[in-house]
Write an enzyme that holds these catalytic residues in place. Sequence first.
Site, PDB file in Angstrom:
ATOM      1  N   ASP A 176       0.823  -1.215   0.000  1.00  0.00           N
ATOM      2  CA  ASP A 176       0.000   0.000   0.000  1.00  0.00           C
ATOM      3  C   ASP A 176       0.856   1.265   0.000  1.00  0.00           C
ATOM      4  OD1 ASP A 176      -2.435  -1.147  -0.168  1.00  0.00           O
ATOM      5  OD2 ASP A 176      -3.127  -0.643   1.846  1.00  0.00           O
ATOM      6  N   ASP A 235       3.471  -8.801   9.593  1.00  0.00           N
ATOM      7  CA  ASP A 235       3.677  -7.395   9.284  1.00  0.00           C
ATOM      8  C   ASP A 235       5.069  -7.202   8.700  1.00  0.00           C
ATOM      9  OD1 ASP A 235       1.170  -6.722  10.093  1.00  0.00           O
ATOM     10  OD2 ASP A 235       1.755  -5.873  12.032  1.00  0.00           O
ATOM     11  N   ASP A 237       7.644  -5.596   9.516  1.00  0.00           N
ATOM     12  CA  ASP A 237       8.826  -5.602  10.383  1.00  0.00           C
ATOM     13  C   ASP A 237       8.980  -6.915  11.144  1.00  0.00           C
ATOM     14  OD1 ASP A 237       6.524  -5.073  11.795  1.00  0.00           O
ATOM     15  OD2 ASP A 237       7.499  -3.804  13.290  1.00  0.00           O
ATOM     16  N   ASP A 329      -7.696  -7.007  13.723  1.00  0.00           N
ATOM     17  CA  ASP A 329      -7.277  -8.333  14.152  1.00  0.00           C
ATOM     18  C   ASP A 329      -8.131  -8.840  15.315  1.00  0.00           C
ATOM     19  OD1 ASP A 329      -6.341  -6.374  15.786  1.00  0.00           O
ATOM     20  OD2 ASP A 329      -4.232  -6.935  15.661  1.00  0.00           O
TER      21      ASP A 329
END
Length: 467
Positions: A176, A235, A237, A329
């Site tokens: 994105d 994610d 990271d 989530d």
Amino acid sequence: MEAGEIGGALLFLLAVAGAVAAAVSVGAVDFSRPLAAGAPLGFQQAVSWLIGVLDGTSSAAADVYWAWVAVRAGVIAPVLQVAVWACMVMSVMLVVEAVYNSVVSLGVKAIGWRPEWRFKWEPLDGADEEKGRAHYPLVLVQIPMYNELEVYKLSIAAACELQWPKDRIIVQVLDDSTDPFIKNLVELECENWANKGVNIKYATRTSRKGFKAGALKKGMECDYARQSDYIAIFDADFQPEPDFLLRTVPFLVHNPEVALVQARWSFVNDTTSLLTRVQKMFFDYHFKVEQEAGSATFSFFSFNGTAGVWRTVAIKEAGGWKDRTTVEDMDLAVRATLKGWKFVYVGDVRVKSELPSTYKAYCRQQFRWSSGGAHLFRKMAKDVLVAKDVSLLKKSYMLYSFFLVRRVIAPTAACILYNIILPVSVTIPELYLPVWGVAYIPTVLTIVTAIRHPKFQPVGCDQEGGE
């Protein structure tokens, strides 16, 4: 209703009874004290004061001061005292909840409890990835990204190096990014791994509607995503170890009632500053106490948004990803639970990640989690109450412990008591602040939070060994 749920409920009642008994025995809890020490301003006193001002027999400055004292004692102090006692009640609820979770966590550690005791786990047939490929389910690995210049290579490499048959895994990078330069770099990295034989897909959107939830939802609309049996989410990271899927997916394969396997986070920058050290302590409490207690007793805890593997059918049955709150989530986890699905927390599987290193980023993260959890509680409370596939004990645990205490009471009590009442109390001596509420309870909460924090080890040693 399972034995774990009954045991969890009995332990919670025991924690409540112990807290009340201890408070009464030492005389710490005493609600018999009047709301304010000062006498309220009566009508006759007000009339006498007004006459004195009009006939010039009283000093204006003194009259203003005593008027403030009367208003302070008769109006402001009683109102704040009600808020104080409300915060005291909420603080007791917090400490009982924390002690209960800690007792469960310490009990789990003492008996050596593992999720394999409750859910079947065994290696997949043909554990050698070059053999028995038909026994491996199709796994989709999703990596949502947004302008991740510093970590995009690490996260993509970690996903592409997962040990799994190459024809049974698909890596999907959901980019994105709004920076064309970064977007081009991410796409080139995906092309490089595709040239190495990795089945990797690069997906973008024309808008960032729904942010992460919107990206994940869009990613599941692809044909290859619909055909996948399980979906692992990381994610940008986060860097999983190569054996991550081999250690987590068997729980889903051998237990058809399980929808999610959640791993624990570990951090590569936890010693960078005091801020990251404090964050690590609280995350250790979250994973080793809250997540473990929920998994061991009621098989319910919140999905952490990353470092987990979902059953594709469970996501679809729960209604898919929704962007109605900032905690998509948690939203999905609650909706899946209401459909009768169970979760497994695997604490000995750790995924490396990074903590927010600046105070601004930390505040933004905490605000999103706190406000999103309270918002979701407002939206989902009724659904939890009327759910047919969830036991009464699990409903009580979700509504009281998971939502009310952790998502509503914890931030509310902390904000009102420590940011408003305590500073204002300096100017209102009539306000009564019980020592047990403003000193003893925070001390107990701090000890309970830190008790499961692993001991710090020198660089190069296993920092989790202290657990």
